[in-house]
Write a protein that holds these residues in place. Structure first.
Motif, mmCIF file in Angstrom:
data_model
loop_
_atom_site.group_PDB
_atom_site.id
_atom_site.type_symbol
_atom_site.label_atom_id
_atom_site.label_comp_id
_atom_site.label_asym_id
_atom_site.label_seq_id
_atom_site.Cartn_x
_atom_site.Cartn_y
_atom_site.Cartn_z
ATOM 1 N N ARG A 347 0.834 -1.207 0.000
ATOM 2 C CA ARG A 347 0.000 0.000 0.000
ATOM 3 C C ARG A 347 0.867 1.255 0.000
ATOM 4 O O ARG A 347 0.607 2.209 -0.741
ATOM 5 N N LEU A 350 2.476 1.765 -3.489
ATOM 6 C CA LEU A 350 1.511 2.210 -4.484
ATOM 7 C C LEU A 350 1.112 3.663 -4.266
ATOM 8 O O LEU A 350 1.029 4.453 -5.215
ATOM 9 N N ARG A 351 0.880 4.023 -3.024
ATOM 10 C CA ARG A 351 0.509 5.407 -2.730
ATOM 11 C C ARG A 351 1.649 6.365 -3.069
ATOM 12 O O ARG A 351 1.409 7.483 -3.554
ATOM 13 N N THR A 357 -5.485 3.958 -3.375
ATOM 14 C CA THR A 357 -5.747 2.651 -2.771
ATOM 15 C C THR A 357 -7.001 2.667 -1.895
ATOM 16 O O THR A 357 -7.228 1.748 -1.109
ATOM 17 N N SER A 360 -8.177 0.991 1.926
ATOM 18 C CA SER A 360 -7.432 -0.194 2.347
ATOM 19 C C SER A 360 -6.599 0.080 3.595
ATOM 20 O O SER A 360 -5.883 1.075 3.679
ATOM 21 N N GLY A 362 -4.344 -2.010 4.432
ATOM 22 C CA GLY A 362 -3.055 -2.620 4.148
ATOM 23 C C GLY A 362 -2.817 -3.907 4.893
ATOM 24 O O GLY A 362 -1.702 -4.166 5.359
ATOM 25 N N VAL A 366 -5.311 -4.874 -1.230
ATOM 26 C CA VAL A 366 -4.969 -3.492 -1.588
ATOM 27 C C VAL A 366 -5.558 -3.198 -2.966
ATOM 28 O O VAL A 366 -5.007 -3.625 -3.988
ATOM 29 N N VAL A 368 -6.592 -0.751 -6.181
ATOM 30 C CA VAL A 368 -6.161 0.476 -6.854
ATOM 31 C C VAL A 368 -7.339 0.927 -7.703
ATOM 32 O O VAL A 368 -7.711 0.261 -8.669
ATOM 33 N N ARG A 404 -11.606 -1.225 -10.775
ATOM 34 C CA ARG A 404 -10.364 -1.261 -9.997
ATOM 35 C C ARG A 404 -9.557 -2.523 -10.259
ATOM 36 O O ARG A 404 -10.073 -3.535 -10.740
ATOM 37 N N ARG A 406 -7.192 -5.230 -8.066
ATOM 38 C CA ARG A 406 -7.054 -5.646 -6.662
ATOM 39 C C ARG A 406 -5.807 -6.517 -6.506
ATOM 40 O O ARG A 406 -5.636 -7.502 -7.216
#
Length: 442
Positions: A347, A350-351, A357, A360, A362, A366, A368, A404, A406
């Motif tokens: 997480r 990605l952030r 996200t 989530s 985490g 997670v 997106v 999304r 996942r």
């Protein structure tokens, strides 16, 4: 192929869709207009439009990807090695030699099937051992297993509730739960995701005229990777004389210091929950579902629930695999620690690259949030082409602007796996450019 849809291309696609749909509608069918016309099924037209759009764009469907072997942190898809974020093998117990040995021993003793409903001829010692272990895990008096997680919610909720009852549930609740409510005939009242204030308002407004009431939540939501305020849910249920049911399909082995789920994670007494539901197909390496609750309701379900009385009993190798997985989980909580660290790390990665996200927390799930179904499908295909498998959720499973990807994380993913996933998504996203929503579906 260009990643985006220009205004001209979008108009051209819309024209093709309209022309193809008109042609399909105009094509003679022997059952057109009759009760045998399958095109009148709910959602059939939207589904057909999506398939037409994918075909018009020469875009392969990202769904039904075939894995060639054991799906753990890594897998093989189409003969290629991939880093796998598409499976529920959270603690990598599916494929553990001890779990496999237990399943094989069960086959040697009982065969592949119990060859009958448990109430008549299908009861085995394995069933009783597994149910006792599941009841202990959730802090309840008893448990009952079923051959399908989806069927567990359908048959239990459908049998527990009736037309004079009300079910108040989170809007993000799993399909199996809403199908169970529909079967029961009870009044169904969804509330905004994780808004417990809204849950209380719905319960207060509907409780007076209902015979029985059920507050229905998930412990770990598979679409968003977040959890409800369990203590508040318990309080709401008690204030309004309602049962509280929590679906822990994705929570067992994932939440809490030792994987006992949302109650452990939030420090809530699990006895405040009247009905715990869970599956055997994720952390526990098998297939099936269960309910853990007070002994009287479990005994009633065992003798009267259609999904128990009129169904074959759980297959011996699946029951044995689940039981051995639970034993390993109890003995090796460090697996849960690794899983949770991996979920938080992915997480974070990605952030840091600008991806949404959502809510989530985490743990293991997670998402997106991409928005466009076309862009989501293209990203999924681009990721797989680069050796990273993940799950795709597009219209009509979700509204068009909430499509999304996942990521389902597992305990055996390495730092290199997590970094590769984040960097690959950033690379694939940049390569696509802007992609607009499907015409007519926004």
């Amino acid at each position: 192929m260009s990643g985006g849809l220009s205004a001209t291309a979008r108009l051209a696609l819309l024209a093709r869709l309209s022309k193809r749909r008109s042609a399909e509608d105009a094509a003679p069918r022997p059952d057109a207009g009759s009760a045998r016309d399958f095109s009148t099924l709910p959602g059939m037209r939207d589904y057909g439009m999506l398939q037409t759009a994918l075909s018009s764009l020469d875009l392969p469907s990202p769904l039904f990807q075939r894995h060639d072997g054991l799906a753990g942190a890594h897998s093989r898809v189409g003969g290629r090695d991939v880093v796998n974020f598409a499976s529920y093998n959270y603690l990598n117990l599916n494929g553990d030699p001890r779990v496999q040995a237990a399943a094989k021993a069960a086959i040697d003793r009982y065969g592949v099937s119990v060859s009958g409903a448990r109430i008549t001829a299908g009861e085995r010692e394995l069933h009783q051992e597994l149910e006792a272990a599941l009841a202990e895990w959730h802090g309840t008096e008893a448990a009952l297993t079923f051959v399908s997680g989806h069927a567990t919610n359908v048959t239990v909720i459908g049998h527990l509730m009736g037309p004079r009852d009300v079910v108040v549930h989170d809007a993000a609740i799993h399909n199996s739960c809403t199908e169970g409510v529909r079967l029961s005939g009870a009044r169904r009242l969804p509330f905004a995701h994780n808004d417990m204030g809204a849950a209380e308002k719905e319960m207060a407004a509907s409780r007076r005229g209902a015979q029985r009431a059920l507050l229905l939540l998930e412990g770990h939501y598979s679409m968003d990777g977040d959890s409800p305020d369990l203590a508040r849910a318990v309080a709401i249920a008690r204030r309004h004389d309602a049962w509280l049911m929590v679906d822990e399909a994705h929570g067992l082995g994932v939440l809490g210091a030792t994987g006992r789920g949302v109650a452990e994670a939030q420090g809530v007494d699990p006895t405040g929950v009247d009905l715990w539901m869970g599956t055997l197909s994720k952390t526990l390496s098998g297939s099936g579902g269960y309910i853990a609750a007070r002994r009287d309701v479990i005994d009633w379900l065992r003798h009267t629930a259609p999904g128990s009385v009129y169904s074959v009993g759980l297959a011996p190798p699946l029951a044995a695999a689940a039981l051995e997985s639970l034993r390993i989980l109890r003995a090796e909580p460090e697996r849960v620690t690794r899983l949770q660290a991996n979920g938080r790390r992915l997480r974070e990665l990605l952030r840091a690259r600008g991806f949404d996200t959502g809510f989530s927390q985490g743990s293991a799930i997670v998402p997106v949030i991409i928005g466009s179904s076309i862009r989501t499908a293209r990203l999924a295909n681009a990721m797989l082409a680069r050796g990273v498998a993940l799950q795709t959720v597009t219209f009509p499973a979700v509204p068009e602007q909430s499509a999304r990807l996942r990521f389902f994380v597992c305990a055996d993913h390495t730092e290199a796996d997590l970094l590769r996933a984040a960097e690959t998504l950033a690379e694939a996203s940049a390569g696509l450019g802007a992609v607009e929503a499907l015409p007519g579906l926004g």
